[in-house]
Enzyme design. Sequence first.
Site, mmCIF file in Angstrom:
data_model
loop_
_atom_site.group_PDB
_atom_site.id
_atom_site.type_symbol
_atom_site.label_atom_id
_atom_site.label_comp_id
_atom_site.label_asym_id
_atom_site.label_seq_id
_atom_site.Cartn_x
_atom_site.Cartn_y
_atom_site.Cartn_z
ATOM 1 N N LYS A 143 -5.464 3.085 -7.298
ATOM 2 C CA LYS A 143 -4.734 3.549 -6.115
ATOM 3 C C LYS A 143 -4.627 5.068 -6.062
ATOM 4 C CE LYS A 143 -1.836 -0.500 -5.111
ATOM 5 N NZ LYS A 143 -2.436 -1.452 -6.051
ATOM 6 N N GLU A 158 5.531 6.474 -4.727
ATOM 7 C CA GLU A 158 5.458 6.956 -3.349
ATOM 8 C C GLU A 158 6.742 6.652 -2.589
ATOM 9 O OE1 GLU A 158 2.013 4.937 -1.853
ATOM 10 O OE2 GLU A 158 3.156 3.221 -1.143
ATOM 11 N N HIS A 185 6.649 -8.693 -2.191
ATOM 12 C CA HIS A 185 5.474 -7.896 -1.832
ATOM 13 C C HIS A 185 4.212 -8.750 -1.695
ATOM 14 C CE1 HIS A 185 7.949 -4.383 -2.519
ATOM 15 N NE2 HIS A 185 8.204 -4.788 -3.743
ATOM 16 N N ARG A 239 -12.895 -6.571 -1.029
ATOM 17 C CA ARG A 239 -13.272 -7.988 -1.089
ATOM 18 C C ARG A 239 -12.856 -8.653 0.210
ATOM 19 N NH1 ARG A 239 -8.185 -10.179 -1.638
ATOM 20 N NH2 ARG A 239 -6.686 -8.969 -2.856
#
Length: 680
Positions: free
Chosen positions: A116, A200, A235, A300
Amino acid sequence: MFQKILIANRGEIACRVAATARRMGIKTVAVYSDADARAKHVAACDEAVHIGGSAPKDSYLRWERILEAARATGAQAIHPGYGFLAENDEFAQACADAGLVFIGPPASAITAMGLKAESKRLMERAGVPLVPGYQGEDQDPQLLQREADRIGYPVLIKASAGGGGKGMRLVEKSEDFAAALASCQREAASSFGNDAVLVEKYVQRPRHIEIQVFGDTQGNVVYLFERDCSVQRRHQKVLEEAPAPGMTPELRARMGEAAVAAARAVGYVGAGTVEFIVEQPGGYEAPEAMKFYFMEMNTRLQVEHPVTEAITGEDLVEWQLRVAAGQPLPKRQDELQITGHAIEARICAENPDNQFLPATGELRIYRKPACAAFERGEVRFDDGVREGDAISPFYDPMIAKLIVHGETREQALARLDEALAQTHIVGLATNVQFLRHVARSAAFREARLDTALIQREAEVLFHQEPVGLPLAAAAAVASTLVQEQAGEAAGDPFSRRDGWRALGSSQRRFEFDFRGEPAVARLDYGQRGAAHRLCVAAGEEGADAAAEQGELLFTQGTDGALDLQFAGRRTRATVYAQGEEFHVFTPQGATRIGAVDPLAHAGVVAGEGGRLTAPMPGKVVSFAVQPGDKVAKGQPLAVMEAMKMEHTIAAPQDGVVAELLYAPGDQVAEGAELLKLSAA
């Protein structure tokens, strides 16, 4: 085009790929673990190869065994599905080195987007908007704490190599950061073999909107519009839909172009998803004010790809196979268009009313709605299981995906609720009724969407009882009478169980357990054995004047469902008797009611207190206490891992830790006693 491909996955995605390949005239090879020896995906393929033990690390993650299976069977290409090795750059490169086509992006693209932090730096250079945060290589905990304090709370800690909601923690204040970081790093290391994280800013009132992209080997890249995946728990996605409600043409074009730019930046080939977090500064009613930021790229095919297929009429797996074979994209950007609205519901083996704990067990009853599997239609049901199969603790708890399509969102919602009502699963806990609650909620119907919808609407989503005691008891009584009448001896009135008496009437008492509380039903028979009246009351003392009562009328249809009338209500009920439990499914919802046989349970006494048991099968990660420690009610005692997720075990009462019965790393069965507590 390929003559034969190997599918390096299991479950519904393996069945999905096998179905498309068969339609294209391509032979398929399945791989399977010990637990999947008789799985549906094995039967769906032309050949099958055993690759190891039940745990993923012993089978589906052993890419050297998968390459051996491909060579042994003469497969020319490998489809990785999603999960397991789908985003493993080493596996993609190993396929290429072995002369096999990896049906996905090149290893370099997976590498670039796999971390990430690295991908965000790459996107920043490409001009794609980013959420404020820290993506640096320095992973010193004190530095990460300072960066979080600088960014401002709330913040998200996310595994740099993560996906699927694993290795992610929301931190709302500085003093909670260190503990959340440690937990996140443990889960990241366990799931991905890499404990690096990024930090973040947590966007307020965020929506999760992703863009489906596709690239070919000729350099063409298109986007197949967006999917809204905002409805999430832990999540992880619960409901997905396309197109995103409230999306303006201008915002769709900007997000689509940004996603294409992201794909081009890494030389992307095949199916991929660029995920954005969308801020709603103007509120739910002002979609034109929405701002989007890059989150990550999934290199993917996604679990929710069927909703894109439904609104575009395209088969994305067929696109994958054609692109991997060197063919150009089947359509240009200007040839793609949106038709109607589609919604996907993930049906999982879990208990939403108990913090979504995963469930295991046998699919004793598995009834699906009328549907057209793997094809565009009003209702589609993608699964990789059959009635009688077991849901094991080794893999993701998703049982199936239900996809509906309509001309409008309202029509799609109506079809979703009807199809969920027709989905009957008995044998283990599922989220089917929870999905109905979400789809019926005012917030979802009115598209007041953000990733906190489930928490925000908890009062109307959890611990709901749509059927109620009176109808549940009436259905159980009616089902019992039907079964008794079907099995009674003919011609001997004294052997009948229908309440027949030569003179007068008779009465019968039923004892039940409903939602953990006792209940009693009294059935009064009339002359000639006809059921006259039913009285249902909560409590142990029996039916009284305050109870629900009235005539019990029912007829059984050819499909086994009961047309049931009681106490002024009429419904259609399908009842499955399993042991001492009746599972009741109605158009309004489903419930369970237990029959209590006092003789069968004579002498049973309550178990001793002070026990703490595993709520599901899994692995002990850690203990937060030692023998002799004093603990307070609600205090964390242990952490377990099941189906790739961590779960905290808390103290049910004040006490003193008497003994730890397992060690970190031990595998435990559901119900196993983990530790003993004594009175404080």
